[in-house]
Design an enzyme around this catalytic site. Structure first.
Site, PDB file in Angstrom:
ATOM      1  CB  ALA A  52      -0.966  -0.067   1.410  1.00  9.29           C
ATOM      2  CE  LYS A  80      -3.794   3.397   0.624  1.00 10.55           C
ATOM      3  NZ  LYS A  80      -2.702   3.072   1.208  1.00 10.55           N
ATOM      4  N   PRO A  98      -9.192   9.861   3.507  1.00 16.98           N
ATOM      5  CG  PRO A  98     -10.408  11.897   3.117  1.00 16.98           C
ATOM      6  CD  PRO A  98      -9.880  11.110   4.403  1.00 16.98           C
ATOM      7  CB  VAL A 187      27.851  -7.674   1.697  1.00 18.64           C
ATOM      8  CG1 VAL A 187      28.960  -7.075   2.770  1.00 18.64           C
ATOM      9  CG2 VAL A 187      27.711  -7.142   0.183  1.00 18.64           C
TER      10      VAL A 187
HETATM   11  C1  LIG Z   1       4.546  -6.477   7.904  1.00 16.40           C
HETATM   12  C2  LIG Z   1       5.153  -5.429   7.028  1.00 16.40           C
HETATM   13  C3  LIG Z   1       4.213  -4.835   6.358  1.00 16.40           C
HETATM   14  C4  LIG Z   1       4.320  -3.924   5.302  1.00 16.40           C
HETATM   15  N1  LIG Z   1       3.525  -3.097   4.519  1.00 16.40           N
HETATM   16  C5  LIG Z   1       3.937  -1.949   3.781  1.00 16.40           C
HETATM   17  C6  LIG Z   1       2.911  -1.435   3.025  1.00 16.40           C
HETATM   18  O1  LIG Z   1       1.750  -1.638   2.801  1.00 16.40           O
HETATM   19  N2  LIG Z   1       3.403  -0.040   2.585  1.00 16.40           N
HETATM   20  C7  LIG Z   1       4.715   0.323   2.775  1.00 16.40           C
HETATM   21  O2  LIG Z   1       5.030   1.645   2.290  1.00 16.40           O
HETATM   22  N3  LIG Z   1       5.653  -0.445   3.086  1.00 16.40           N
HETATM   23  C8  LIG Z   1       5.358  -1.634   3.830  1.00 16.40           C
HETATM   24  N4  LIG Z   1       6.154  -2.348   4.463  1.00 16.40           N
HETATM   25  C9  LIG Z   1       7.702  -1.947   4.405  1.00 16.40           C
HETATM   26  C10 LIG Z   1       8.152  -2.447   3.091  1.00 16.40           C
HETATM   27  O3  LIG Z   1       7.859  -3.748   2.995  1.00 16.40           O
HETATM   28  C11 LIG Z   1       9.701  -1.842   3.078  1.00 16.40           C
HETATM   29  O4  LIG Z   1       9.729  -0.593   3.492  1.00 16.40           O
HETATM   30  C12 LIG Z   1      10.073  -2.073   1.794  1.00 16.40           C
HETATM   31  O5  LIG Z   1       9.830  -3.573   1.139  1.00 16.40           O
HETATM   32  C13 LIG Z   1      11.733  -1.702   1.739  1.00 16.40           C
HETATM   33  O6  LIG Z   1      12.527  -2.871   2.123  1.00 16.40           O
HETATM   34  P1  LIG Z   1      14.105  -2.748   1.909  1.00 16.40           P
HETATM   35  O7  LIG Z   1      14.414  -2.521   0.633  1.00 16.40           O
HETATM   36  O8  LIG Z   1      14.364  -1.589   2.768  1.00 16.40           O
HETATM   37  O9  LIG Z   1      14.396  -4.133   2.483  1.00 16.40           O
HETATM   38  P2  LIG Z   1      14.487  -5.484   1.903  1.00 16.40           P
HETATM   39  O10 LIG Z   1      13.014  -5.770   1.242  1.00 16.40           O
HETATM   40  O11 LIG Z   1      14.797  -6.522   3.011  1.00 16.40           O
HETATM   41  O12 LIG Z   1      15.643  -5.676   1.146  1.00 16.40           O
HETATM   42  C14 LIG Z   1      16.949  -5.944   1.502  1.00 16.40           C
HETATM   43  C15 LIG Z   1      17.905  -5.930   0.319  1.00 16.40           C
HETATM   44  O13 LIG Z   1      19.415  -6.155   0.835  1.00 16.40           O
HETATM   45  C16 LIG Z   1      20.049  -7.349   0.408  1.00 16.40           C
HETATM   46  N5  LIG Z   1      20.843  -7.793   1.415  1.00 16.40           N
HETATM   47  C17 LIG Z   1      20.842  -8.057   2.744  1.00 16.40           C
HETATM   48  N6  LIG Z   1      21.865  -8.328   3.157  1.00 16.40           N
HETATM   49  C18 LIG Z   1      22.970  -8.697   2.353  1.00 16.40           C
HETATM   50  C19 LIG Z   1      23.903  -9.157   2.217  1.00 16.40           C
HETATM   51  N7  LIG Z   1      24.611  -9.579   3.461  1.00 16.40           N
HETATM   52  N8  LIG Z   1      24.707  -9.217   1.026  1.00 16.40           N
HETATM   53  C20 LIG Z   1      23.981  -8.706  -0.120  1.00 16.40           C
HETATM   54  N9  LIG Z   1      22.634  -8.367  -0.068  1.00 16.40           N
HETATM   55  C21 LIG Z   1      22.240  -8.435   1.214  1.00 16.40           C
HETATM   56  C22 LIG Z   1      18.848  -8.448   0.319  1.00 16.40           C
HETATM   57  O14 LIG Z   1      19.235  -9.453  -0.676  1.00 16.40           O
HETATM   58  C23 LIG Z   1      17.533  -7.290  -0.265  1.00 16.40           C
HETATM   59  O15 LIG Z   1      17.872  -7.424  -1.451  1.00 16.40           O
HETATM   60  C24 LIG Z   1       5.835  -3.533   5.237  1.00 16.40           C
HETATM   61  C25 LIG Z   1       6.931  -3.927   6.231  1.00 16.40           C
HETATM   62  C26 LIG Z   1       6.373  -5.092   7.013  1.00 16.40           C
HETATM   63  C27 LIG Z   1       7.551  -5.463   7.801  1.00 16.40           C
END
Ligand SMILES: Cc1cc2nc3c(=O)[nH]c(=O)nc-3n(C[C@H](O)[C@H](O)[C@H](O)COP(=O)(O)OP(=O)(O)OC[C@H]3O[C@@H](n4cnc5c(N)ncnc54)[C@H](O)[C@@H]3O)c2cc1C
Length: 512
Positions: A52, A80, A98, A187
């Site tokens: 969302a 939405k 809204p 990493v």
């Molecule tokens: C329950 C829940 C519901 C959510 N719902 C929403 C929502 O409805 N709307 C919204 O805006 N946000 C929502 N979020 C938040 C949203 O999911 C995240 O903000 C978004 O997905 C960004 O995640 P990220 O890219 O920071 O991390 P991640 O998706 O965890 O990506 C991390 C990346 O780092 C890489 N990585 C990690 N360690 C290493 C390593 N050692 N070496 C190489 N690569 C590595 C992984 O492979 C991956 O590619 C929600 C979160 C949760 C927990």
């Protein structure tokens, strides 16, 4: 501070945060002779939730030149209009936050003040009757804003409910087309300069090392660079927002595809329902102090509207934010920067804020202390204000039917939230913010929705004669309901709209 121009940026992580960052930096810095590498590990994967969004994401896509139809088609998105909150103020309550203001733009009067006056002087229908996005959402209707800015149906905002892993794929294609180099690998180690403490390179499991002048840490909750390497520290907000776990599961969609997200308050947390084109996303966010994992899962699966199509996935988190978002030559964006439960769909927005501010303050010459401080101040305010807004949902309540709700009743609030609520209750005034995603109409929607009704209104609006007030309000209300009657169902509009949309993950850009 760091006397080296930035020629190589390394983004660690290929989730939504990593690919949004790569797409934006590769687009905005195309003339700067900066090389961008993104490292991700398929073995580790991404968090795999986050569907969302807020209306601002449209401006992010526009700034990349992405075609809206293509984004919607490629990510299986729906439109939405807001978020429906069920059972928050008390059991049986329901309101929609809204995207957009109430009434029509008026330079002389704040619309909610007019409504308050009418309500206090003899009664008025609910404020929602004057909100086009609310009445459209309640009737499962949608069309893009259209017509003159002063017309009903022209001024509302909208966002998307989408598959964020498809969004990341789309942005990956976009970024690679712009020259971003993707490296697959895990990493395992980080090196730092002994004098400055700056991160100099990261080492992969394969033995390869990647050096860069600046690192963007998009590695998810663990914050591989910002925390494990630089030990920046985390401000834990569990005392205010104690939910720390979630189960997520996808289900078949039953009935109309609705143009809004639903958040239903539960005994020990809350449950989301997010309709996409091909399925519905569901989840139960809960606090492990107040419910067992088993009961939390049962609560979710027993209330699904359609059959589950995936195995439930459990997630763990701690609400809060880093003590600094930019530390030395590492900028944390995404889950590595902090986490606030997705009650108001703010995480992807905070990623966008992180990217926008980084571009704004990017050191074209060398990393400068003032820019780092400014970045951290802006991001701190953004996080703190979202925290207050989320907390409002939990504390402005009459619920006391479970341990969790009783816990919120005795909580000491942040001063910033107390001030905001007090000003509202006295005379319907919403203290404005310079930084912070939610504008006064959002605060008004949630405060009224949670039964915080001001005891008075701003008497300056008494200069408007009663008859003019009656006419203005009834005209807006009638025109709103007429316009919604004429509008198409969201599902019909969506399929018509997408008929000529490009159908692949390769990127189509807007023609000028
Ligand atoms: C329950 C829940 C519901 C959510 N719902 C929403 C929502 O409805 N709307 C919204 O805006 N946000 C929502 N979020 C938040 C949203 O999911 C995240 O903000 C978004 O997905 C960004 O995640 P990220 O890219 O920071 O991390 P991640 O998706 O965890 O990506 C991390 C990346 O780092 C890489 N990585 C990690 N360690 C290493 C390593 N050692 N070496 C190489 N690569 C590595 C992984 O492979 C991956 O590619 C929600 C979160 C949760 C927990």
């Amino acid at each position: 501070m760091f006397s080296k121009p930035i020629k190589h940026i390394c983004i660690l992580g290929g989730g939504t945060a990593g690919w949004m960052t790569a797409a934006a930096l590769s687009s905005k810095f195309s003339n700067l002779d900066i090389h961008i590498t993104l490292i991700e590990s398929e073995q580790i994967g991404t968090v795999g939730v986050g569907e969302a969004t807020l209306p601002h994401i449209r401006f992010f896509n526009q700034s990349l030149g992405l075609d809206e139809k293509h984004v919607i088609n490629a990510t299986k998105a729906t439109f939405k209009l807001g978020i429906e909150f069920c059972d928050w103020g008390k059991l049986g309550d329901r309101y929609i936050h809204p995207f957009g203001d109430y009434g029509l733009p008026n330079p002389d009067y704040e619309f909610h003040q007019l409504w308050l006056r009418q309500k206090m002087n003899g009664g008025a229908p609910r404020l929602d009757a004057y909100s086009y996005p609310i009445i459209a959402a309640e009737n499962a209707k949608f069309h893009l804003p259209e017509g003159d800015a002063n017309e009903i149906g022209a001024n509302f905002g909208y966002a998307y409910q989408f598959d964020s892993s498809l969004y990341a794929k789309l942005l990956r294609t976009y970024s690679e087309d712009n020259g971003v180099q993707r490296v697959e690998g895990k990493v395992v180690d980080t090196s730092m300069d002994s004098e400055s403490g700056y991160v100099t390179d990261v080492r992969l499991e394969s033995g390869a090392t990647i050096a860069a002048d600046m690192f963007v840490d998009c590695s998810g909750f663990r914050g591989l660079l910002i925390e494990l390497a630089l030990e920046t520290g985390y401000e834990d907000w569990s005392n205010w927002l104690p939910c720390n776990r979630a189960f997520a599961v996808q289900s078949e969609t039953k009935g109309d595809i609705l143009p809004y997200t639903r958040a239903t308050a539960r005994k020990a947390g809350w449950q989301w329902r997010i309709p996409l084109q091909h399925r519905t996303g569901n989840g139960h966010v809960y606090c492990s102090d107040f419910i067992s994992d088993e009961d939390a899962l049962d609560q979710l699966v027993s209330t699904l509207e359609g059959d589950a199509i995936t195995e439930p996935k459990q997630l763990f988190f701690k609400t809060g934010r880093r003590n600094a978002f930019w530390n030395k030559n590492v900028v944390a964006i995404g889950l590595s920067a902090g986490f606030l439960e997705p009650l108001e769909s703010t995480s992807i927005h905070l990623i966008q804020e992180g990217i926008t501010n980084l571009i704004d303050l990017f050191p074209t010459d060398e990393i400068n202390h003032d820019d780092v401080t400014e970045y951290n101040e802006r991001m701190t305010l953004n996080f703190d204000r979202v925290r207050d807004f989320l907390l409002l949902h939990y504390v402005a309540t009459q619920r006391d039917d479970s341990e969790m709700w009783r816990h919120f009743r005795s909580m000491k609030l942040p001063d910033s939230l107390t001030e905001k609520m007090d000003a509202w209750l006295k005379r319907g005034y919403v203290i404005p913010y310079e930084h912070g995603v939610f504008l006064p109409p959002s605060w008004i929607a949630v405060m009224l929705g949670q039964n915080l009704v001001p005891s008075s209104y701003d008497k300056r609006i008494d200069r408007l004669p009663d008859a003019d007030l009656d006419n203005m309000l009834s005209s807006i209300k009638n025109r709103t309901s007429m316009k919604v009657k004429e509008a198409p169902l969201h599902s019909t509009y969506l399929s018509d709209y997408l008929q000529d949309a490009p159908n692949s993950l390769s990127v189509s850009r807007m023609s000028n």
